[in-house]
Each structure stands twice: as C-alpha cells, then as structure tokens.
Write a protein that holds these residues in place. Structure first.
Motif, PDB file in Angstrom:
ATOM      1  N   THR A  24       0.865  -1.178   0.000  1.00 35.56           N
ATOM      2  CA  THR A  24       0.000   0.000   0.000  1.00 35.56           C
ATOM      3  C   THR A  24       0.897   1.222   0.000  1.00 35.56           C
ATOM      4  N   PHE A  25       0.624   2.158  -0.900  1.00 33.36           N
ATOM      5  CA  PHE A  25       1.309   3.443  -0.958  1.00 33.36           C
ATOM      6  C   PHE A  25       0.225   4.502  -0.754  1.00 33.36           C
ATOM      7  N   GLU A  26       0.436   5.395   0.210  1.00 31.40           N
ATOM      8  CA  GLU A  26      -0.610   6.374   0.519  1.00 31.40           C
ATOM      9  C   GLU A  26      -0.012   7.718   0.908  1.00 31.40           C
ATOM     10  N   LYS A  27      -0.655   8.778   0.408  1.00 30.04           N
ATOM     11  CA  LYS A  27      -0.282  10.138   0.812  1.00 30.04           C
ATOM     12  C   LYS A  27      -1.434  11.077   0.483  1.00 30.04           C
ATOM     13  N   ASP A  28      -1.713  11.974   1.412  1.00 28.95           N
ATOM     14  CA  ASP A  28      -2.716  13.018   1.207  1.00 28.95           C
ATOM     15  C   ASP A  28      -4.054  12.488   0.689  1.00 28.95           C
ATOM     16  N   GLY A  29      -4.503  11.370   1.249  1.00 32.91           N
ATOM     17  CA  GLY A  29      -5.796  10.810   0.879  1.00 32.91           C
ATOM     18  C   GLY A  29      -5.808   9.992  -0.402  1.00 32.91           C
ATOM     19  N   VAL A  30      -4.687   9.923  -1.119  1.00 37.68           N
ATOM     20  CA  VAL A  30      -4.592   9.085  -2.318  1.00 37.68           C
ATOM     21  C   VAL A  30      -3.924   7.787  -1.902  1.00 37.68           C
ATOM     22  N   CYS A  31      -4.543   6.664  -2.251  1.00 42.93           N
ATOM     23  CA  CYS A  31      -4.039   5.362  -1.824  1.00 42.93           C
ATOM     24  C   CYS A  31      -4.046   4.378  -2.991  1.00 42.93           C
ATOM     25  N   PHE A  80       5.238   4.914 -12.558  1.00 36.83           N
ATOM     26  CA  PHE A  80       6.057   5.863 -11.827  1.00 36.83           C
ATOM     27  C   PHE A  80       6.650   6.830 -12.843  1.00 36.83           C
ATOM     28  N   GLU A  81       6.542   8.125 -12.562  1.00 34.45           N
ATOM     29  CA  GLU A  81       7.080   9.125 -13.463  1.00 34.45           C
ATOM     30  C   GLU A  81       7.796  10.197 -12.649  1.00 34.45           C
ATOM     31  N   LYS A  82       9.036  10.479 -13.030  1.00 32.11           N
ATOM     32  CA  LYS A  82       9.816  11.510 -12.352  1.00 32.11           C
ATOM     33  C   LYS A  82       9.653  12.829 -13.104  1.00 32.11           C
ATOM     34  N   GLN A  83       9.301  13.866 -12.368  1.00 35.07           N
ATOM     35  CA  GLN A  83       9.219  15.221 -12.918  1.00 35.07           C
ATOM     36  C   GLN A  83      10.011  16.116 -11.975  1.00 35.07           C
ATOM     37  N   LYS A  84      11.212  16.499 -12.418  1.00 36.65           N
ATOM     38  CA  LYS A  84      12.175  17.234 -11.589  1.00 36.65           C
ATOM     39  C   LYS A  84      12.472  16.406 -10.350  1.00 36.65           C
ATOM     40  N   ASP A  85      12.194  16.920  -9.162  1.00 32.61           N
ATOM     41  CA  ASP A  85      12.475  16.146  -7.943  1.00 32.61           C
ATOM     42  C   ASP A  85      11.228  15.453  -7.401  1.00 32.61           C
ATOM     43  N   LYS A  86      10.143  15.483  -8.159  1.00 28.73           N
ATOM     44  CA  LYS A  86       8.890  14.863  -7.740  1.00 28.73           C
ATOM     45  C   LYS A  86       8.694  13.505  -8.403  1.00 28.73           C
ATOM     46  N   LEU A  87       7.981  12.659  -7.706  1.00 28.04           N
ATOM     47  CA  LEU A  87       7.616  11.348  -8.219  1.00 28.04           C
ATOM     48  C   LEU A  87       6.099  11.293  -8.311  1.00 28.04           C
ATOM     49  N   LEU A  88       5.587  11.022  -9.498  1.00 27.32           N
ATOM     50  CA  LEU A  88       4.147  10.865  -9.706  1.00 27.32           C
ATOM     51  C   LEU A  88       3.875   9.380  -9.866  1.00 27.32           C
ATOM     52  N   ILE A  89       2.954   8.871  -9.078  1.00 30.31           N
ATOM     53  CA  ILE A  89       2.595   7.453  -9.120  1.00 30.31           C
ATOM     54  C   ILE A  89       1.120   7.387  -9.493  1.00 30.31           C
ATOM     55  N   SER A  90       0.788   6.524 -10.453  1.00 25.25           N
ATOM     56  CA  SER A  90      -0.619   6.422 -10.856  1.00 25.25           C
ATOM     57  C   SER A  90      -0.960   4.994 -11.261  1.00 25.25           C
ATOM     58  N   ILE A  98       1.523  12.118  -5.487  1.00 27.64           N
ATOM     59  CA  ILE A  98       2.695  12.947  -5.771  1.00 27.64           C
ATOM     60  C   ILE A  98       3.512  13.118  -4.496  1.00 27.64           C
ATOM     61  N   CYS A  99       4.812  12.848  -4.619  1.00 25.00           N
ATOM     62  CA  CYS A  99       5.713  13.019  -3.484  1.00 25.00           C
ATOM     63  C   CYS A  99       7.123  13.213  -4.022  1.00 25.00           C
ATOM     64  N   GLY A 100       8.035  13.545  -3.139  1.00 27.82           N
ATOM     65  CA  GLY A 100       9.429  13.609  -3.536  1.00 27.82           C
ATOM     66  C   GLY A 100       9.969  12.197  -3.720  1.00 27.82           C
ATOM     67  N   ILE A 101      10.876  12.017  -4.664  1.00 29.07           N
ATOM     68  CA  ILE A 101      11.431  10.680  -4.895  1.00 29.07           C
ATOM     69  C   ILE A 101      12.207  10.205  -3.669  1.00 29.07           C
ATOM     70  N   ASP A 102      12.942  11.119  -3.021  1.00 24.35           N
ATOM     71  CA  ASP A 102      13.674  10.740  -1.808  1.00 24.35           C
ATOM     72  C   ASP A 102      12.712  10.403  -0.675  1.00 24.35           C
ATOM     73  N   GLU A 103      11.614  11.149  -0.585  1.00 22.81           N
ATOM     74  CA  GLU A 103      10.593  10.883   0.441  1.00 22.81           C
ATOM     75  C   GLU A 103      10.020   9.475   0.269  1.00 22.81           C
ATOM     76  N   PHE A 104       9.681   9.128  -0.983  1.00 25.90           N
ATOM     77  CA  PHE A 104       9.126   7.801  -1.255  1.00 25.90           C
ATOM     78  C   PHE A 104      10.155   6.719  -0.931  1.00 25.90           C
ATOM     79  N   ALA A 105      11.382   6.907  -1.398  1.00 23.60           N
ATOM     80  CA  ALA A 105      12.427   5.896  -1.197  1.00 23.60           C
ATOM     81  C   ALA A 105      12.745   5.714   0.285  1.00 23.60           C
ATOM     82  N   GLN A 106      12.792   6.800   1.036  1.00 22.60           N
ATOM     83  CA  GLN A 106      13.078   6.682   2.462  1.00 22.60           C
ATOM     84  C   GLN A 106      11.936   5.995   3.204  1.00 22.60           C
ATOM     85  N   ALA A 107      10.701   6.279   2.809  1.00 22.03           N
ATOM     86  CA  ALA A 107       9.553   5.587   3.418  1.00 22.03           C
ATOM     87  C   ALA A 107       9.604   4.099   3.079  1.00 22.03           C
ATOM     88  N   LEU A 108       9.964   3.771   1.847  1.00 21.58           N
ATOM     89  CA  LEU A 108      10.097   2.366   1.444  1.00 21.58           C
ATOM     90  C   LEU A 108      11.222   1.699   2.225  1.00 21.58           C
TER      91      LEU A 108
END
Length: 146
Positions: A24-31, A80-90, A98-108
């Motif tokens: 499960t990947f979740e942030k800001d109500g998107v899961c 997974f799509e990288k846009q600058k320092d953001k990671l878009l997951i759909s 939408i989150c930072g790539i480092d934020e996602f990787a550190q949470a993982l």
C-alpha cells in the motif's frame, strides 16, 4: 508518505522469498494498494521488491523518466514518473499520488526494515535472496540512506 508492506496470513509460518503479500502506498488521501482486489492481486512481495528498488534508483539517477512497476505473480501495475524532484505514481486510469522521490524511497526503506522486524525473519538467510534481493537492497540503501 505512508508505505505498508505485508505478507499474507497463510504464509507467516513458512516465509519464503516467494511468499505472497500486498503493498500500500498512501499520501494526502490518495491510496494505491494491491490488497482486497478482485481478482486477488497479492504478489510475490519479497521477489518483487528488487525490481521496485532498481526502478527507483534508475529514476533517481536520471537513467529513465518513466517506468511501470508490475509486481511478480499478479496483474496489478503502477506507473512511476519523475518530474524534476517529484515522483508521480498512478494506476493509469486514476488520480496521481505525488511526493518527492527521496521521500518515497526513504519511506520504502523504513518499511522494508520494519517488514523484517514485524515478521521476524532475516532475508540474508534465504538462498535466492542472496543473489537477487541483497545486492539490490544494499545499493538502494546506499543511494537512499535514512
């Protein structure tokens, strides 16, 4: 960013590299989750993680801009799509997480370590993991330290 990895209950007495589980990947109500889907979308969780680690490392290094994560033994996929320092997951047809790539990787990173503790096993003692999981996991941890 909340990431949850869990092994299926019927596997807990004999966890293997091929045990089924869900993510499960979740942030800001998107899961986005593979759990409780019809047909069942449990995947071989541990052997799917090196592919996710590898794709995130390639995104971070700028080797690729987009990738599809297709966990082993299920038909569920995420883009997974990288846009600058953001990671878009759909899920192709749904909203984006939408989150930072480092934020996602550190949470993982933290959740994988918690997975080992929660289910009380050491991945380095699984034969096939030594060839597949461990080298990728070590590289991932060095690129995304916590």
């Amino acid at each position: 960013m909340i990431i949850h990895l869990e092994l299926s209950p019927h596997d807990l007495n004999d966890i293997s590299y091929f045990s089924l589980g869900n993510f499960t990947f979740e942030k800001d109500g998107v899961c986005f989750t593979s759990k409780n889907r019809k047909p069942d979308q449990s995947c071989m969780l541990l052997c799917s993680l090196p592919d996710l680690f590898d794709r995130l490392m390639r995104l971070k290094r700028g080797e690729i801009r987009k990738c599809v994560f297709s966990p082993d033994d299920c038909s569920y996929t995420l883009l997974f799509e990288k846009q600058k320092d953001k990671l878009l997951i759909s899920e192709f047809s749904r909203e984006k997480l939408i989150c930072g790539i480092d934020e996602f990787a550190q949470a993982l990173h933290l959740e994988v370590e918690e997975l080992f503790i929660r289910y009380d096993f050491e991945i380095e003692y699984m034969d096939i993991a030594r060839q597949d999981f461990i080298p990728c996991w070590n590289e991932f941890k060095s690129l995304f330290p916590i």
